[in-house]
Enzyme design. Structure first.
Site: not given
Length: 392
Positions: A86, A348, A378
């Site tokens: 991510c 996302h 995170c």
């Protein structure tokens, strides 16, 4: 030390994976679009670009950055692929800034791309067997365990964070609702217009659609609707993570052109912001969602700024529990966080999210009079990343 500045920052609109506008647009095409557009807006001559660093995730382990260099008529520019899950495109920007600060490069394009819709699948033979295979296999982010499944982030990130920070279902649903409301309001006010490059998106009938507006935010979202959604794991007592307070699964790309500050000034390139610092940390996989709590103080310390100096925050909503926990543990004013929406609403697009956040942060700070901004998130496997920038 040489300063690294952002001279352009762009992104595609964010599509809903597999059923949205970008379902037939590959990662290669998305990267091509944003690399070309960030270069155009920067006014930098292509011959001045020395490298392209792009995060990618789940797209075959190639080098999309190099592909984008060639398709944008820069065959002498190398390309570097990076994967920090991510936080990959936060790392790509940090690496670009490091090369400039070290005086190894003067101009670097950095960003990330995610095409969940067109990601190739992989067939993997199970070790110890002759002919047992797993289809649609992806390399795991960390060793599998009951407390931190490596294929189920609703438990590993969403649920574990909610329990560790004592966050109830109502708080997460209300955060998600606010995310949608802010994203829709931003779209209606045209606040994303300066950062988005529209894409001609291929449709199943062979036609092309002009796609220029994020499609994931839900205008019809209400607290009652969010509260009515079933938990993703009803068999777990008290489980409070739902599709509504989790991020979307999405497609998008984002890219920033970074340059030596002195060179940018001399050449008259549009300086939008400067990179103050960047940082990454590791944390136990089961505590992944709390990684932001660790990485933010480190990044702020490296930047030489205090928490109260930060005007705008982007803390990725992988799950609503993540920014809520960060705000509570660090004492961040929630009103300054994700002012235009985030993962629960905008979506996302994993490898692109960090660069998307920095792009939005840069343009938001410029509209609001400048100041310090932080993007933090995170990341898979028990990681977290952050970048501190300043608009002046």
């Amino acid at each position: 030390m040489t300063e690294a500045v952002i001279v352009s920052a762009v992104r595609t609109p964010i599509g809903t994976a597999r059923k949205g506008a970008l379902a037939n647009t590959t990662a290669l095409e998305l990267a091509h679009e944003v690399v070309g557009e960030t270069l155009r807006r920067s006014t930098v001559d292509p011959g001045r670009v020395e490298d392209i660093i792009f995060a990618e995730s789940g797209w075959g382990g190639g080098d999309i950055a190099r592909h984008a260099a060639v398709t944008n008529w820069m065959p002498r520019v190398p390309g570097q692929a990076i994967n920090r899950h991510c936080a990959g495109s936060l790392a790509s920007v940090g690496n670009a800034a490091a090369a400039i600060r070290a005086d190894m490069n003067d101009v670097v394009i950095a960003g990330g791309v995610q095409s969940t819709s067109t990601a190739p699948t992989m067939r993997w033979r199970v070790p110890g067997t002759a002919d047992e295979y797993v289809d649609n296999w992806l390399s795991p982010t960390h060793p599998d365990s009951t407390e931190a499944p490596n294929r189920d982030m609703s438990i590993t990130v969403g649920w574990n964070t909610a329990r560790a920070a004592d966050i109830d279902r109502e708080a997460m649903d209300r955060w998600a609702l606010r995310s949608h409301q802010r994203a829709v309001a931003a779209i209606d006010a045209g606040l994303f217009d300066d950062e988005i490059v529209a894409v001609k998106a291929l449709q199943l009938d062979g036609s092309y659609r002009d796609f220029g507006v994020d499609e994931h935010p839900r205008r019809s979202s209400t607290y009652e609707k969010l509260a009515s959604l079933a938990p993703l794991h009803p068999e777990i007592d008290g489980f409070s993570i739902t599709a509504g307070n989790a991020s979307g699964v999405n497609d998008a790309a984002a890219a920033l052109t970074l340059a030596n500050a002195e060179l940018a000034e001399a050449e008259g390139w549009p300086v939008l912001a400067r990179i103050r610092s960047w940082a990454a940390v590791g944390i136990e996989p089961a505590l992944m969602g709390l990684g932001v709590v660790d990485v933010v103080p480190l990044a702020l310390r490296k930047a030489g700024v205090e928490l109260d100096d930060v005007a705008v925050w982007e803390i990725n909503e992988a799950f609503a529990s993540v920014p809520i926990a960060a705000c509570r543990r660090l004492g961040i004013d929630e009103d300054k966080v994700n002012m235009l929406g985030s993962g629960c609403s905008l979506g996302h697009p994993v490898a692109a999210s960090g660069a998307r956040m920095l792009t939005t942060l840069t343009h938001q700070l410029r509209r609001s009079g400048g100041g310090v901004g932080v993007a933090a998130m995170c990341a898979g496997g028990g990681q977290a990343g952050a970048v501190v920038l300043e608009v002046f």
